[in-house]
Scaffold this motif. Structure first.
Motif, PDB file in Angstrom:
ATOM      1  N   UNK A  15       0.830  -1.209   0.000  1.00  0.00           N
ATOM      2  CA  UNK A  15       0.000   0.000   0.000  1.00  0.00           C
ATOM      3  C   UNK A  15       0.859   1.251   0.000  1.00  0.00           C
ATOM      4  N   UNK A  16       1.942   1.228   0.784  1.00  0.00           N
ATOM      5  CA  UNK A  16       2.855   2.381   0.810  1.00  0.00           C
ATOM      6  C   UNK A  16       3.446   2.622  -0.570  1.00  0.00           C
ATOM      7  N   UNK A  17       3.824   1.540  -1.265  1.00  0.00           N
ATOM      8  CA  UNK A  17       4.376   1.679  -2.611  1.00  0.00           C
ATOM      9  C   UNK A  17       3.344   2.256  -3.577  1.00  0.00           C
ATOM     10  N   UNK A  18       2.103   1.841  -3.422  1.00  0.00           N
ATOM     11  CA  UNK A  18       1.057   2.362  -4.300  1.00  0.00           C
ATOM     12  C   UNK A  18       0.766   3.830  -4.027  1.00  0.00           C
ATOM     13  N   UNK A  19       0.899   4.241  -2.774  1.00  0.00           N
ATOM     14  CA  UNK A  19       0.605   5.636  -2.421  1.00  0.00           C
ATOM     15  C   UNK A  19       1.735   6.576  -2.807  1.00  0.00           C
ATOM     16  N   UNK A  20       2.964   6.070  -2.861  1.00  0.00           N
ATOM     17  CA  UNK A  20       4.096   6.924  -3.221  1.00  0.00           C
ATOM     18  C   UNK A  20       3.920   7.485  -4.625  1.00  0.00           C
ATOM     19  N   UNK A  21       4.071   8.780  -4.730  1.00  0.00           N
ATOM     20  CA  UNK A  21       3.968   9.422  -6.030  1.00  0.00           C
ATOM     21  C   UNK A  21       2.568   9.812  -6.443  1.00  0.00           C
ATOM     22  N   UNK A  22       1.555   9.471  -5.642  1.00  0.00           N
ATOM     23  CA  UNK A  22       0.186   9.844  -5.977  1.00  0.00           C
ATOM     24  C   UNK A  22      -0.060  11.310  -5.641  1.00  0.00           C
ATOM     25  N   UNK A  23      -1.181  11.811  -6.116  1.00  0.00           N
ATOM     26  CA  UNK A  23      -1.551  13.202  -5.821  1.00  0.00           C
ATOM     27  C   UNK A  23      -1.713  13.411  -4.325  1.00  0.00           C
ATOM     28  N   UNK A  24      -2.318  12.445  -3.646  1.00  0.00           N
ATOM     29  CA  UNK A  24      -2.504  12.569  -2.194  1.00  0.00           C
ATOM     30  C   UNK A  24      -1.162  12.633  -1.485  1.00  0.00           C
ATOM     31  N   UNK A  25      -0.203  11.838  -1.931  1.00  0.00           N
ATOM     32  CA  UNK A  25       1.125  11.852  -1.325  1.00  0.00           C
ATOM     33  C   UNK A  25       1.764  13.230  -1.462  1.00  0.00           C
ATOM     34  N   UNK A  26       1.659  13.819  -2.634  1.00  0.00           N
ATOM     35  CA  UNK A  26       2.213  15.152  -2.862  1.00  0.00           C
ATOM     36  C   UNK A  26       1.507  16.191  -1.999  1.00  0.00           C
ATOM     37  N   UNK A  27       0.189  16.093  -1.916  1.00  0.00           N
ATOM     38  CA  UNK A  27      -0.573  17.053  -1.108  1.00  0.00           C
ATOM     39  C   UNK A  27      -0.233  16.921   0.376  1.00  0.00           C
ATOM     40  N   UNK A  28      -0.046  15.697   0.840  1.00  0.00           N
ATOM     41  CA  UNK A  28       0.316  15.486   2.237  1.00  0.00           C
ATOM     42  C   UNK A  28       1.690  16.079   2.550  1.00  0.00           C
ATOM     43  N   UNK A  29       2.639  15.884   1.653  1.00  0.00           N
ATOM     44  CA  UNK A  29       3.975  16.447   1.853  1.00  0.00           C
ATOM     45  C   UNK A  29       3.921  17.973   1.889  1.00  0.00           C
ATOM     46  N   UNK A  30       3.124  18.547   1.006  1.00  0.00           N
ATOM     47  CA  UNK A  30       3.009  19.997   0.969  1.00  0.00           C
ATOM     48  C   UNK A  30       2.341  20.518   2.246  1.00  0.00           C
ATOM     49  N   UNK A  31       1.300  19.814   2.715  1.00  0.00           N
ATOM     50  CA  UNK A  31       0.618  20.238   3.931  1.00  0.00           C
ATOM     51  C   UNK A  31       1.522  20.094   5.153  1.00  0.00           C
ATOM     52  N   UNK A  32       2.303  18.986   5.183  1.00  0.00           N
ATOM     53  CA  UNK A  32       3.228  18.787   6.299  1.00  0.00           C
ATOM     54  C   UNK A  32       4.305  19.874   6.318  1.00  0.00           C
ATOM     55  N   UNK A  33       4.784  20.243   5.143  1.00  0.00           N
ATOM     56  CA  UNK A  33       5.777  21.305   5.068  1.00  0.00           C
ATOM     57  C   UNK A  33       5.203  22.635   5.545  1.00  0.00           C
ATOM     58  N   UNK A  34       3.955  22.900   5.167  1.00  0.00           N
ATOM     59  CA  UNK A  34       3.304  24.137   5.592  1.00  0.00           C
ATOM     60  C   UNK A  34       3.138  24.179   7.111  1.00  0.00           C
ATOM     61  N   UNK A 279      -7.946  18.179  -9.748  1.00  0.00           N
ATOM     62  CA  UNK A 279      -7.150  17.354 -10.656  1.00  0.00           C
ATOM     63  C   UNK A 279      -7.999  16.262 -11.312  1.00  0.00           C
ATOM     64  N   UNK A 280      -8.984  15.752 -10.574  1.00  0.00           N
ATOM     65  CA  UNK A 280      -9.874  14.739 -11.145  1.00  0.00           C
ATOM     66  C   UNK A 280     -10.715  15.327 -12.270  1.00  0.00           C
ATOM     67  N   UNK A 281     -11.168  16.557 -12.085  1.00  0.00           N
ATOM     68  CA  UNK A 281     -11.933  17.226 -13.139  1.00  0.00           C
ATOM     69  C   UNK A 281     -11.049  17.458 -14.363  1.00  0.00           C
ATOM     70  N   UNK A 282      -9.802  17.853 -14.142  1.00  0.00           N
ATOM     71  CA  UNK A 282      -8.882  18.049 -15.260  1.00  0.00           C
ATOM     72  C   UNK A 282      -8.629  16.743 -16.008  1.00  0.00           C
TER      73      UNK A 282
END
Length: 588
Positions: A15-34, A279-282
């Motif tokens: 599951x971790x491998x599947x989540x890596x690189x997804x949009x949610x993963x990127x959003x989580x990293x950005x939120x954690x950085x904020x 992103x889903x709409x796009x």
């Protein structure tokens, strides 16, 4: 115990491998950085403060829901020494049956292309693209000539293939070798002649324990015949709380006893883990652009199926435009290909055949080909069409016919470099395929939301209904369970139908393949799909099919021909789903 811990660890890792690189993963990293950049965060407690902030801002729920959704697609087989094909389907004779069935489908498509002299794909001229965009919301008003097109296959064709499957390693036991389990299979009178494990009635009662007569249900205890305002009001209040909580496991469990009609759309979306963001709409608009740019043969098959099924249905004809939009975009969605990693099916591929009239067509490996990468069925900027459609893994030299000899001599046919999945999602529609979408049109008025909910329903459930496999919820197992249950509950009825030349499965199969869509009234169908989603289980389909036969047994025992049986079971629109399921699962 160690093996269970290893299984859990492997599942988490997948599951971790599947989540890596997804949009949610990127959003989580950005939120954690904020959160980490806030002045109130102390370095000594940075990790715990960021985690707590993410929980309070709702990111934890999103992550939990996504993990819950991914759990449905994680491979169960953990031994890396097992070949990939065996992980997809452990039984060799099932793999061969599915491969032969796929060849038959592809042969039907190829012959249609030859007879009609049409390509598998063509690029639309600019004027045609503009016209299609202008009529996008009114495609039902367009009447293309579909008289020469035919469905690739129908459920009855699929049933013929399933009933012909045999296990070459199975032989009848005689004398002292016969035990209870083999005796049960030897006495099986039905069409399915493969020995697969199906749940007993006691096991079904354990799986579907919430159907117990002591539990109240939407669709039964809130009906006009048994009014209970207290139950309905409590159910509505609980539904609101579940929606506010936005947790997929809770929403899925809530569906087990039915969803109030006013809250069903939101509850299903949460239970399926479907989120529709910017992103889903796009992505949806991008796939819409693919539809506008290229005309595929499967587009005509989709048009034909909608015209033959949904448009002729009194409940669903008003949704014709929605169906075209959703199914045409679905055919271009390459994310659907992921399900083939855990299915016995193999996505068909076609080989690009560049027309001689095209000039300056690049075949350089280093030339970027964005269309193909994005699921587009073209290989170059020139005018191009497909060669014949094939299963790439099965292409011996002696299987190449004369029409492909020229391409093979130039090195294109059979080379992965010139192969693309066709259609881009790997799913060839059959007669009745559009009926998987039609009930959802009652719930979702926005095409984007409708599309993503349908896609998740298909990937999680419906794809198993037209693929040959030994999966516990595959169509072969469902058919075998239907025949076993009916034979167990009412052997006299089963034998009577056989004596008059009517195999019960031939009647019930079309119900199973469509998940009863188009046969039950819409409100009852949605109640059934509530439970399928809630229990995450398709076994309710054969249980309901058995219940219908038992409910109509008085008439069925009196008829003396196949036409009489078909007439007795032709109209299911007045049936109540929940009492029927309870009558089989918890009969006295």
């Amino acid at each position: 115990m160690d093996s269970k811990l290893d299984n859990v660890a492997k599942t988490i890792d997948d599951i971790v491998k599947q989540l890596n690189g997804t949009t949610l993963h990127t959003q989580l990293k950005r939120a954690a950085q904020h959160e980490g950049e806030k002045s109130s965060v102390q370095l000594s407690s940075l990790k715990s403060d960021v985690i707590q902030s993410l929980k309070l801002s709702g990111w934890e729920k999103l992550l939990r829901n996504e993990v819950f959704r991914k759990m449905h697609s994680v491979q169960n087989t953990l031994d890396q020494a097992i070949p990939f094909e065996c992980q997809k389907e452990p039984l060799m004779y099932m793999r061969k049956a599915q491969a032969n069935w796929e060849r038959r489908i592809l042969k039907s498509m190829n012959s249609m292309c030859t007879e009609l002299s049409i390509p598998l794909s063509r690029k639309r001229p600019a004027d045609e693209q503009r016209d299609l965009l202008h009529k996008w919301n009114e495609m039902g008003t367009d009447e293309p000539d579909l008289s020469h097109f035919r469905p690739v296959y129908a459920p009855k064709d699929f049933l013929e293939v399933i009933t012909s499957i045999r296990n070459p390693n199975y032989c009848s036991l005689t004398g002292s070798e016969i035990d209870d389990r083999s005796l049960n299979f030897e006495s099986h009178w039905g069409l399915i002649q493969v020995s697969l494990q199906v749940p007993s009635l006691a096991e079904l009662r354990e799986i579907f324990a919430e159907f117990s007569l002591s539990n109240a249900h939407v669709g039964l205890d809130d009906s006009p015949d048994f009014p209970s305002d207290m139950f309905q009001n409590e159910r509505n209040k609980l539904a609101k709380r579940v929606i506010d909580e936005k947790r997929s496991p809770i929403a899925q469990y809530f569906c087990r006893r039915g969803c109030p009609s006013g809250f069903r759309a939101d509850l299903w979306q949460i239970a399926l883990g479907v989120t529709v963001g910017h992103l889903d709409v796009l992505k949806y608009e991008q796939m819409k652009g693919y539809v506008l740019q290229h005309d595929l043969l499967v587009d005509s098959l989709i048009y034909k199926d909608v015209k033959l099924t949904s448009v002729n249905d009194d409940y669903y004809f008003v949704f014709e435009d929605y169906l075209y939009q959703v199914l045409l975009i679905f055919s271009r969605d390459t994310s659907v290909l992921e399900l083939f990693s855990r299915s016995s099916a193999t996505p068909p591929k076609s080989y690009i055949r560049v027309e001689k009239s095209s000039e300056n067509v690049s075949t350089d490996k280093n030339t970027p080909e964005p269309d193909e990468q994005d699921g587009q069925p073209t290989k170059s900027t020139g005018s191009s069409v497909f060669g014949k459609i094939r299963i790439v893994d099965d292409l011996p030299d002696d299987a190449i016919d004369e029409s492909d000899a020229a391409d093979h001599s130039t090195g294109k046919l059979g080379l992965e470099e010139f192969a693309v999945v066709y259609p881009p999602n790997g799913v060839i529609p059959f007669h009745g395929f559009s009926m998987y979408v039609t009930p959802l049109c009652y719930l979702y008025s926005e095409p984007v939301r409708l599309y993503y909910v349908f896609r998740e329903f298909y990937v999680r459930f419906f794809h198993r209904l037209h693929v040959i496999s030994s999966h516990p919820q595959g169509i072969v197992t469902l058919c075998l369970l239907f025949e076993s249950l009916l034979q167990s509950f009412h052997p006299t009825l089963f034998r009577h139908l056989q004596d008059i030349g009517c195999q019960p499965l031939k009647i019930a199969f079309k119900w199973l393949v469509r998940a009863f869509s188009g046969y039950l009234s819409t409100d009852q169908l949605l109640l059934l799909w509530d439970r399928i989603l809630g229990f995450n289980n398709l076994l309710l389909l054969p249980v309901l099919a058995v219940a219908i036969f038992l409910f109509r047994q008085t008439n069925l025992l009196l008829v003396t021909n196949v036409a009489g049986v078909e007439a007795s079971l032709s109209d299911l629109s007045t049936l109540q789903v929940i009492p029927l399921l309870q009558s089989v699962l918890f009969h006295s």
